[in-house]
Design a protein around this motif. Structure first.
Motif, mmCIF file in Angstrom:
data_model
loop_
_atom_site.group_PDB
_atom_site.id
_atom_site.type_symbol
_atom_site.label_atom_id
_atom_site.label_comp_id
_atom_site.label_asym_id
_atom_site.label_seq_id
_atom_site.Cartn_x
_atom_site.Cartn_y
_atom_site.Cartn_z
ATOM 1 N N ASP A 89 -12.661 -6.892 5.580
ATOM 2 C CA ASP A 89 -12.757 -7.506 6.911
ATOM 3 C C ASP A 89 -13.385 -6.540 7.911
ATOM 4 O O ASP A 89 -14.103 -6.956 8.830
ATOM 5 C CB ASP A 89 -11.372 -7.925 7.406
ATOM 6 C CG ASP A 89 -10.878 -9.191 6.723
ATOM 7 O OD1 ASP A 89 -11.698 -9.900 6.116
ATOM 8 O OD2 ASP A 89 -9.660 -9.465 6.790
ATOM 9 N N TRP A 90 -13.118 -5.260 7.754
ATOM 10 C CA TRP A 90 -13.742 -4.247 8.607
ATOM 11 C C TRP A 90 -15.225 -4.105 8.282
ATOM 12 O O TRP A 90 -16.075 -3.955 9.170
ATOM 13 C CB TRP A 90 -13.030 -2.897 8.392
ATOM 14 C CG TRP A 90 -13.714 -1.747 9.051
ATOM 15 C CD1 TRP A 90 -13.527 -1.303 10.334
ATOM 16 C CD2 TRP A 90 -14.701 -0.884 8.465
ATOM 17 N NE1 TRP A 90 -14.352 -0.211 10.585
ATOM 18 C CE2 TRP A 90 -15.075 0.060 9.452
ATOM 19 C CE3 TRP A 90 -15.308 -0.819 7.207
ATOM 20 C CZ2 TRP A 90 -16.029 1.055 9.217
ATOM 21 C CZ3 TRP A 90 -16.262 0.161 6.972
ATOM 22 C CH2 TRP A 90 -16.618 1.090 7.962
ATOM 23 N N GLU B 93 -4.047 -6.336 -0.370
ATOM 24 C CA GLU B 93 -3.975 -6.319 1.091
ATOM 25 C C GLU B 93 -4.880 -5.255 1.688
ATOM 26 O O GLU B 93 -5.659 -5.530 2.623
ATOM 27 C CB GLU B 93 -2.529 -6.103 1.547
ATOM 28 C CG GLU B 93 -2.369 -6.179 3.058
ATOM 29 C CD GLU B 93 -0.921 -6.046 3.501
ATOM 30 O OE1 GLU B 93 -0.685 -6.117 4.729
ATOM 31 O OE2 GLU B 93 -0.023 -5.869 2.645
ATOM 32 N N ALA B 94 -4.811 -4.031 1.155
ATOM 33 C CA ALA B 94 -5.636 -2.953 1.691
ATOM 34 C C ALA B 94 -7.115 -3.225 1.437
ATOM 35 O O ALA B 94 -7.970 -2.948 2.297
ATOM 36 C CB ALA B 94 -5.229 -1.621 1.065
ATOM 37 N N GLU C 82 -8.324 -5.910 3.871
ATOM 38 C CA GLU C 82 -8.423 -5.348 5.223
ATOM 39 C C GLU C 82 -9.702 -4.530 5.366
ATOM 40 O O GLU C 82 -10.407 -4.620 6.387
ATOM 41 C CB GLU C 82 -7.206 -4.466 5.517
ATOM 42 C CG GLU C 82 -5.940 -5.238 5.834
ATOM 43 C CD GLU C 82 -4.762 -4.315 6.139
ATOM 44 O OE1 GLU C 82 -4.963 -3.081 6.143
ATOM 45 O OE2 GLU C 82 -3.653 -4.830 6.370
ATOM 46 N N MET C 83 -10.020 -3.725 4.363
ATOM 47 C CA MET C 83 -11.242 -2.927 4.412
ATOM 48 C C MET C 83 -12.479 -3.830 4.413
ATOM 49 O O MET C 83 -13.453 -3.574 5.116
ATOM 50 C CB MET C 83 -11.289 -1.959 3.230
ATOM 51 C CG MET C 83 -12.491 -1.032 3.242
ATOM 52 S SD MET C 83 -12.589 -0.001 4.734
ATOM 53 C CE MET C 83 -11.231 1.134 4.426
#
Length: 301
Positions: free
Chosen positions: A214-215, A207-208, A211-212
């Motif tokens: 996607d950033w 998940e983390a 998310e990174m």
């Protein structure tokens, strides 16, 4: 299922001892899995010829290129690479570099293409290092720029190790943007600056990580419009990898690959994938992790 162009040749496997730290036989096994999965037919796979010295010398010093081609690599460089540069290893490095050039040209035509080797991102201009003899992505980017096929190239490196060799080779070329998201505490100790670096702490999970990513992806295109993306899809961020320090699952690797292919294909930017790292005594297990990238590429072919 659509079949993206796949570049492969049996000599990608230089037939190391199974006990060697580098799982060389994964290249043969992943191709078997690609065929079994119906992603390619053996008779339709594109086979590269060895890269000429002129191509290799666009990214590497002519002295080092000659050392590899003449099987006269100094012992200190072989120690840094992690294996002897034998005839099989030299041929493999030439073929893998040409394979990435060929896959890149196919991606420009079709949108997506894959090399079943490549991602040798620790090789620098003057020498190899870290199981990498020639830096195939740097070679391919330089070849396509030199022949006018492209004006700009983006390298997105998601191997668990920083793409230090690619960063060094491309540092002075504004036509190439290098992006690396990697384990902060992993090899190499000294990490030269890529155009964009994202360092991750030990143990990052799906998940983390996603998310990174996607950033990160939108930032790879800020003030930069690439004609092609070279994607190093190393599977060593996997939780069971021997040389990784991250904790992605198979589902995390699949999510990562889908994020990369979908982001760039939605913007009609061609993507060429190279295999990168993946380390395990269980060659079948690591090959199945690499297979995820080829399955995902087929979704966007």
């Amino acid at each position: 299922m659509p079949k993206p162009p796949i570049v492969h040749i049996p000599q990608y496997d230089a037939q190391f001892d199974p006990e060697h730290r580098f799982p060389m036989s994964k290249y043969s096994r992943v191709f078997e899995l690609i065929v079994d999965r119906g992603l390619a037919l053996p008779e339709t796979v594109i086979r590269p010829a060895p890269a000429p010295a002129a191509w290799l010398s666009l990214a590497h010093s002519p002295t080092y290129v000659d050392q590899v081609l003449s099987l006269n690599v100094p012992r200190e460089i072989e120690r840094e690479i992690g294996f002897e540069v034998s005839e099989r290893v030299s041929l493999r490095a030439q073929l893998a570099s040409a394979g990435t050039v060929m896959a890149a040209r196919l991606a420009l035509e079709t949108g997506v293409a894959c090399n079943t080797a490549g991602g040798s991102h620790h090789a620098r201009r003057e020498s190899g290092a870290g199981f990498c003899t020639f830096n195939d992505v740097a070679v391919a980017a330089k070849v396509l720029l030199a022949d006018g096929s492209i004006d700009r190239a983006l390298v997105i490196d998601l191997d668990v190790h920083q793409g230090d060799g690619t960063a060094r080779i491309c540092a002075d070329d504004p036509r190439i943007r290098t992006v690396s998201m990697h384990s902060a505490k992993n090899y190499p100790v000294h990490k030269p600056a890529s155009s964009i670096d994202v360092e991750l702490p030990d143990g990052v999970r799906d998940e983390a990580y996603l998310e990174m990513l996607d950033w990160l992806l939108p930032r790879t295109l800020e003030d930069f419009a690439p004609d092609i993306v070279f994607y190093n899809a190393g599977v060593d961020p996997h939780c069971e990898d021997r040389l990784g320090r991250l904790a992605l699952t198979d589902q995390g690797l699949r999510g990562r690959d889908r994020a990369v292919f979908s982001f760039f294909r939605e913007r009609e930017i061609p993507v060429v994938s190279v295999m990168g790292g993946g380390y395990s005594r269980d060659v079948d297990a690591v090959a199945r992790r690499h297979l995820i990238t080829f399955e995902t590429a087929a979704e966007f072919a």
